[in-house]
Design a protein around this motif. Structure first.
Motif, PDB file in Angstrom:
ATOM      1  N   MET A 230      20.154  -1.562  -2.205  1.00  0.00           N
ATOM      2  CA  MET A 230      19.859  -1.113  -3.564  1.00  0.00           C
ATOM      3  C   MET A 230      20.790   0.030  -3.966  1.00  0.00           C
ATOM      4  SD  MET A 230      17.574  -3.071  -4.887  1.00  0.00           S
ATOM      5  CE  MET A 230      17.004  -2.153  -6.321  1.00  0.00           C
ATOM      6  N   TRP A 231      21.077   0.922  -3.044  1.00  0.00           N
ATOM      7  CA  TRP A 231      22.016   2.010  -3.311  1.00  0.00           C
ATOM      8  C   TRP A 231      23.397   1.470  -3.665  1.00  0.00           C
ATOM      9  CZ3 TRP A 231      21.586   7.033  -4.248  1.00  0.00           C
ATOM     10  CH2 TRP A 231      22.715   7.859  -4.144  1.00  0.00           C
ATOM     11  N   LEU A 239      17.157  -8.500  -1.858  1.00  0.00           N
ATOM     12  CA  LEU A 239      16.073  -9.483  -1.974  1.00  0.00           C
ATOM     13  C   LEU A 239      15.811 -10.170  -0.644  1.00  0.00           C
ATOM     14  CD1 LEU A 239      16.861 -10.987  -5.496  1.00  0.00           C
ATOM     15  CD2 LEU A 239      14.897  -9.567  -4.862  1.00  0.00           C
ATOM     16  N   VAL A 240      16.851 -10.391   0.140  1.00  0.00           N
ATOM     17  CA  VAL A 240      16.679 -11.025   1.451  1.00  0.00           C
ATOM     18  C   VAL A 240      15.918 -10.104   2.397  1.00  0.00           C
ATOM     19  CG1 VAL A 240      17.885 -11.866   3.510  1.00  0.00           C
ATOM     20  CG2 VAL A 240      18.713 -12.502   1.231  1.00  0.00           C
ATOM     21  N   THR A 241      16.356  -8.849   2.511  1.00  0.00           N
ATOM     22  CA  THR A 241      15.716  -7.938   3.464  1.00  0.00           C
ATOM     23  C   THR A 241      14.315  -7.542   3.020  1.00  0.00           C
ATOM     24  OG1 THR A 241      16.877  -6.088   2.382  1.00  0.00           O
ATOM     25  CG2 THR A 241      17.893  -7.039   4.345  1.00  0.00           C
ATOM     26  N   ILE A 371       9.181  -0.549  -0.827  1.00  0.00           N
ATOM     27  CA  ILE A 371       9.963  -1.786  -0.735  1.00  0.00           C
ATOM     28  C   ILE A 371       9.556  -2.770  -1.832  1.00  0.00           C
ATOM     29  CG2 ILE A 371      10.615  -3.704   0.773  1.00  0.00           C
ATOM     30  CD1 ILE A 371      11.556  -0.869   1.685  1.00  0.00           C
ATOM     31  N   ILE A 372       8.256  -2.875  -2.102  1.00  0.00           N
ATOM     32  CA  ILE A 372       7.783  -3.781  -3.153  1.00  0.00           C
ATOM     33  C   ILE A 372       8.413  -3.423  -4.494  1.00  0.00           C
ATOM     34  CG2 ILE A 372       5.749  -4.363  -4.557  1.00  0.00           C
ATOM     35  CD1 ILE A 372       4.088  -4.340  -1.995  1.00  0.00           C
ATOM     36  N   LEU A 373       8.450  -2.135  -4.803  1.00  0.00           N
ATOM     37  CA  LEU A 373       8.974  -1.720  -6.110  1.00  0.00           C
ATOM     38  C   LEU A 373      10.496  -1.813  -6.177  1.00  0.00           C
ATOM     39  CD1 LEU A 373       6.503   1.200  -6.833  1.00  0.00           C
ATOM     40  CD2 LEU A 373       6.628  -1.005  -8.016  1.00  0.00           C
ATOM     41  N   MET A 374      11.185  -1.601  -5.050  1.00  0.00           N
ATOM     42  CA  MET A 374      12.629  -1.857  -5.059  1.00  0.00           C
ATOM     43  C   MET A 374      12.909  -3.342  -5.272  1.00  0.00           C
ATOM     44  SD  MET A 374      14.731   0.647  -2.466  1.00  0.00           S
ATOM     45  CE  MET A 374      13.676   0.649  -1.028  1.00  0.00           C
ATOM     46  N   ARG A 375      12.086  -4.171  -4.662  1.00  0.00           N
ATOM     47  CA  ARG A 375      12.243  -5.614  -4.861  1.00  0.00           C
ATOM     48  C   ARG A 375      11.966  -5.995  -6.320  1.00  0.00           C
ATOM     49  NH1 ARG A 375      12.670 -10.313  -2.091  1.00  0.00           N
ATOM     50  NH2 ARG A 375      11.612 -12.142  -2.934  1.00  0.00           N
ATOM     51  N   LYS A 382      17.887  -9.267 -11.826  1.00  0.00           N
ATOM     52  CA  LYS A 382      18.380 -10.637 -11.614  1.00  0.00           C
ATOM     53  C   LYS A 382      17.803 -11.616 -12.626  1.00  0.00           C
ATOM     54  CE  LYS A 382      20.382 -12.172  -8.487  1.00  0.00           C
ATOM     55  NZ  LYS A 382      21.815 -12.542  -8.341  1.00  0.00           N
ATOM     56  N   GLY A 383      16.899 -11.157 -13.485  1.00  0.00           N
ATOM     57  CA  GLY A 383      16.364 -12.014 -14.537  1.00  0.00           C
ATOM     58  C   GLY A 383      15.042 -12.666 -14.235  1.00  0.00           C
ATOM     59  N   ASP A 384      14.436 -12.365 -13.088  1.00  0.00           N
ATOM     60  CA  ASP A 384      13.143 -12.953 -12.731  1.00  0.00           C
ATOM     61  C   ASP A 384      12.032 -11.989 -13.153  1.00  0.00           C
ATOM     62  OD1 ASP A 384      10.917 -14.160 -11.681  1.00  0.00           O
ATOM     63  OD2 ASP A 384      11.652 -14.259  -9.612  1.00  0.00           O
ATOM     64  N   ARG A 385      11.687 -11.985 -14.432  1.00  0.00           N
ATOM     65  CA  ARG A 385      10.715 -11.039 -14.950  1.00  0.00           C
ATOM     66  C   ARG A 385       9.312 -11.343 -14.443  1.00  0.00           C
ATOM     67  NH1 ARG A 385      11.215  -8.094 -19.487  1.00  0.00           N
ATOM     68  NH2 ARG A 385      13.417  -8.116 -18.925  1.00  0.00           N
ATOM     69  N   ASN A 386       8.950 -12.611 -14.298  1.00  0.00           N
ATOM     70  CA  ASN A 386       7.620 -12.949 -13.790  1.00  0.00           C
ATOM     71  C   ASN A 386       7.451 -12.491 -12.347  1.00  0.00           C
ATOM     72  OD1 ASN A 386       6.148 -14.361 -15.950  1.00  0.00           O
ATOM     73  ND2 ASN A 386       7.825 -15.838 -15.839  1.00  0.00           N
ATOM     74  N   GLY A 387       8.509 -12.669 -11.539  1.00  0.00           N
ATOM     75  CA  GLY A 387       8.442 -12.207 -10.152  1.00  0.00           C
ATOM     76  C   GLY A 387       8.298 -10.700 -10.074  1.00  0.00           C
TER      77      GLY A 387
END
Length: 504
Positions: A230-231, A239-241, A371-375, A382-387
């Motif tokens: 993220m940095w 997203l993978v980690t 981690i949840i909020l960084m994700r 990335k455009g996944d607003r629902n996720g």
């Protein structure tokens, strides 16, 4: 007995630490003793690893706030006699301040370098026969600690000397007299160490919660990797980690909201019985991924009480009223975080306690909500607003409960995760939605050393306003002012180190 073992491990660790960059010594007899008598059995390497964790405690026990939060928009200095806290709040750092000295980070790195080199040599000599798990544990944790320190350092100072070999005597200490290494090269080393460490470590250490939370595991490495990605704005890798952490059954959000208990109508001390509050007060909660463990009984204290634990004249910081007012009246984190409107008690019980024996609160460096909020950030960008909304809802519903028509904290239409809030979030621009998640991080992770780094990595450090001497201004105007100065003692000892531009 436990205390005695701890002290023995610490004493052993001092024998294997590299010569401090603040001293130009003759050949160190302790180091010579180390190489004549040490690294002969796995237990010695394990003791050296304990020493590395002890050094990490000395490096970040209160500094995690100074580096990661004190210059942001959350804290208010309560003691104007403290030169360092005032310089942090006003962003008027200078290279004479002790906090600008990176020596302690290099002490951890030096210990890690010794471990990395020597355990591999020990294995080549056959000293780890039938002990692959122990070898992997020690090597993986040493790699992770080295990477964590370099990540902190590059965030704070930018380019730093990259040292990956042990510095063990006067003849070798000159190797430290090198210029600062380009940040890309340091970043490459950080990610190389983390990717090497991750598969070496287990997901947990059987049923030992303390060991699993207070030493690096596979999840701990993934947390550092997520932070790193993220940095570096590498959203796909983050997203993978982060996905690996969310699927790791070792971690779950600590409970806070309870439909059977109206905490707002009860004495504030009752909130301390929740899993959420105990995570900070007692440590080793189900949400913790990696924390520094302190114990008064074992002779270690974190110093958090000097930062937050008291009223005027005791605590160094209160919360800024502008920040505290962001919480909804029904937000149970208010009861957990504060003893009064702005008095920070997140790590302490809300009733009376012994200021001496209670000065050993753990420092959580990574936990699941982080981690949840960084994700959620990465998904938004990335455009996944629902996720992103699904993750934001998880964090909010831990606080307010699941949205329903009967939930007074979280109505299914007007509540924090009700249909109106969801529709509003989905209708926002990407930048506005990102702001919502960053504000949730601000509220969820306050006083945990995250906010400054969030503002810097997202560029909002230039647009976020603070009030200094009754004048509103951006936190940072000149980009070169983001980095810390390098302590003058470091530059005097190593003239090849060039000062950061803003402080020349």
């Amino acid at each position: 007995m436990k205390t005695k073992i701890q002290h023995i491990l610490i004493a052993i660790s001092f024998l294997v630490v590299f010569a401090s960059c603040n001293s130009v010594l003759d050949k160190d007899p302790l180091t010579e003793y180390t190489y004549d008598n040490f690294w002969n059995e796995p237990a010695q390497a394990s003791a050296a690893l304990s020493g590395a964790y002890f050094r990490l405690q000395s490096t970040l026990n209160t500094e995690f706030i100074s580096y990661g939060e004190a210059r942001a928009d959350i804290l208010e200095v309560t003691r104007p006699d403290n030169v360092t806290t005032l310089a942090l709040q006003n962003n008027t750092l200078n290279p004479d301040l002790g906090l600008t000295d990176w020596t302690n980070f290099y002490r951890v790195i030096g210990q890690a370098n010794l471990i990395i080199k020597n355990v591999q040599e020990m294995r080549a000599k056959g000293l780890y026969v039938n002990q692959d798990a122990e070898y992997n544990r020690v090597l993986g944790q040493a790699l992770g600690l080295r990477a964590l320190c370099y990540l902190y350092m590059v965030k704070v100072w930018g380019a730093v000397p990259l040292i990956t070999e042990p510095v063990i005597s006067n003849g070798d200490i000159n190797a430290f007299k090198t210029p600062r290494t380009d940040t890309i090269q340091v970043y490459n080393q950080i990610v190389a160490d983390l990717l090497r460490a991750q598969p070496l470590l287990p997901t947990s250490y059987s049923s030992d919660a303390r060991r699993t939370r207070a030493t690096l595991t596979r999840g701990g490495i993934d947390a550092i990797l997520t932070d790193y990605y993220m940095w570096r704005n590498d959203l796909d890798s983050a997203l993978v980690t982060s996905a690996r952490i969310l699927s790791n059954t070792q971690y779950r959000l600590a409970n806070l909201y309870d439909p059977a208990i109206d905490y707002l109508a009860r004495p504030q001390v009752d909130i301390d019985n929740t899993e959420y509050a105990k995570m900070f007060i007692d440590g080793f909660g189900p949400e913790s991924i990696f924390e520094m463990a302190f114990s008064f009984d074992e002779g270690t204290t974190s110093g958090l009480i000097s930062l937050f634990g008291g009223g005027e004249g005791l605590a160094q910081y209160f919360a800024k009223s502008e920040f505290a007012s962001k919480f909804l009246p029904t937000d149970l984190r208010v009861l957990a975080n504060f003893k009064s409107d702005v008095q920070i008690f997140k790590m302490f019980p809300k009733g009376t306690f012994d200021r001496v024996t209670a000065n050993d609160k753990n420092v959580i460096l990574y936990r699941l909500a982080d981690i949840i909020l960084m994700r959620a950030e990465a998904l938004t960008l990335k455009g996944d607003r629902n996720g992103a909304w699904a993750l934001l809802r998880r964090v909010r519903e831990r606080v307010f409960g699941v949205a329903s028509s009967t939930n007074n904290y979280n109505n299914d239409i007007t509540g924090p995760t009700g249909s109106n809030a969801r529709a509003a979030f989905l209708a926002l621009s990407v930048n506005e939605a990102h702001d919502v998640i960053l504000e949730e991080r601000q509220k969820e992770l306050c006083f945990e050393g995250k906010r400054w780094f969030d503002l810097v990595r997202t560029g909002r450090v230039f647009t976020t306003k603070v009030i200094v001497n009754d004048t509103e201004r951006p936190i940072v105007v000149n980009a070169e002012n983001i980095l810390f100065p390098i302590n003058l003692n470091i530059i005097r000892q190593n003239p090849l180190i060039e000062q950061n531009n803003f402080y020349k």
